[in-house]
Design a protein around this motif. Structure first.
Motif, PDB file in Angstrom:
ATOM      1  N   SER A 156       0.825  -1.211   0.000  1.00 43.63           N
ATOM      2  CA  SER A 156       0.000   0.000   0.000  1.00 43.63           C
ATOM      3  C   SER A 156       0.860   1.262   0.000  1.00 43.63           C
ATOM      4  O   SER A 156       0.498   2.256  -0.628  1.00 43.63           O
ATOM      5  CB  SER A 156      -0.947   0.012   1.203  1.00 43.63           C
ATOM      6  OG  SER A 156      -0.214  -0.008   2.415  1.00 43.63           O
ATOM      7  N   GLN A 157       1.989   1.218   0.690  1.00 42.01           N
ATOM      8  CA  GLN A 157       2.918   2.354   0.737  1.00 42.01           C
ATOM      9  C   GLN A 157       4.330   1.815   0.896  1.00 42.01           C
ATOM     10  O   GLN A 157       4.519   0.728   1.440  1.00 42.01           O
ATOM     11  CB  GLN A 157       2.637   3.270   1.937  1.00 42.01           C
ATOM     12  CG  GLN A 157       1.325   3.989   1.918  1.00 42.01           C
ATOM     13  CD  GLN A 157       1.166   4.829   3.180  1.00 42.01           C
ATOM     14  OE1 GLN A 157       2.121   5.452   3.655  1.00 42.01           O
ATOM     15  NE2 GLN A 157      -0.026   4.824   3.747  1.00 42.01           N
ATOM     16  N   ALA A 158       5.302   2.601   0.434  1.00 42.84           N
ATOM     17  CA  ALA A 158       6.701   2.216   0.605  1.00 42.84           C
ATOM     18  C   ALA A 158       7.474   3.409   1.165  1.00 42.84           C
ATOM     19  O   ALA A 158       7.340   4.524   0.664  1.00 42.84           O
ATOM     20  CB  ALA A 158       7.300   1.788  -0.720  1.00 42.84           C
ATOM     21  N   HIS A 159       8.232   3.146   2.204  1.00 49.42           N
ATOM     22  CA  HIS A 159       9.067   4.171   2.834  1.00 49.42           C
ATOM     23  C   HIS A 159      10.492   3.637   2.871  1.00 49.42           C
ATOM     24  O   HIS A 159      10.729   2.537   3.369  1.00 49.42           O
ATOM     25  CB  HIS A 159       8.580   4.481   4.246  1.00 49.42           C
ATOM     26  CG  HIS A 159       7.162   4.949   4.290  1.00 49.42           C
ATOM     27  ND1 HIS A 159       6.808   6.241   4.006  1.00 49.42           N
ATOM     28  CD2 HIS A 159       6.014   4.271   4.556  1.00 49.42           C
ATOM     29  CE1 HIS A 159       5.487   6.354   4.110  1.00 49.42           C
ATOM     30  NE2 HIS A 159       4.983   5.170   4.437  1.00 49.42           N
ATOM     31  N   ILE A 160      11.423   4.426   2.366  1.00 48.00           N
ATOM     32  CA  ILE A 160      12.816   4.000   2.318  1.00 48.00           C
ATOM     33  C   ILE A 160      13.617   4.837   3.308  1.00 48.00           C
ATOM     34  O   ILE A 160      13.587   6.068   3.260  1.00 48.00           O
ATOM     35  CB  ILE A 160      13.407   4.173   0.890  1.00 48.00           C
ATOM     36  CG1 ILE A 160      12.457   3.626  -0.173  1.00 48.00           C
ATOM     37  CG2 ILE A 160      14.792   3.542   0.824  1.00 48.00           C
ATOM     38  CD1 ILE A 160      11.974   2.203   0.035  1.00 48.00           C
TER      39      ILE A 160
END
Length: 104
Positions: A76-80
């Motif tokens: 649903s979301q990607a955070h790096i």
């Protein structure tokens, strides 16, 4: 196999398609991916590093990781999160990567 394991496999397979532009090995085999966390609602957090803090393509690699992880079905979301603790070194590479690059 739980749905998180399946999603984790898809994410890890996707990360293996991303290469450091200066080294012909994917970021997983290079040991640049420290952690993949899948949180509630399939929000994914990837903690990774670079081969050098002053890497001239740092923004490009991080952007590519974020874009490709977001495209994985189920994410649903990607955070790096980029970190240099611990600093990357050649020992973090897989045996295959070290062999391919002549470090064994």
């Amino acid at each position: 196999m739980t749905s998180n394991e399946t999603l984790r496999d898809r994410i890890e397979d996707t990360l293996k398609t991303i290469y450091d532009p200066e080294i012909p090995v994917n970021i997983v085999e290079l040991g640049l991916v420290y952690k993949v966390d899948i949180k509630e609602d399939n929000v994914v957090f990837v903690t990774m590093t670079l081969t050098a803090p002053a890497c001239p393509v740092a923004g490009d690699i991080v952007r590519e990781v974020e874009e490709k992880v977001k495209e994985v079905p189920g994410v649903s979301q990607a955070h790096i999160q980029l970190t240099f603790d611990p600093p990357w070194n050649k020992e973090m590479m897989s045996d295959e990567a070290r062999l391919e690059l002549g470090f064994m």
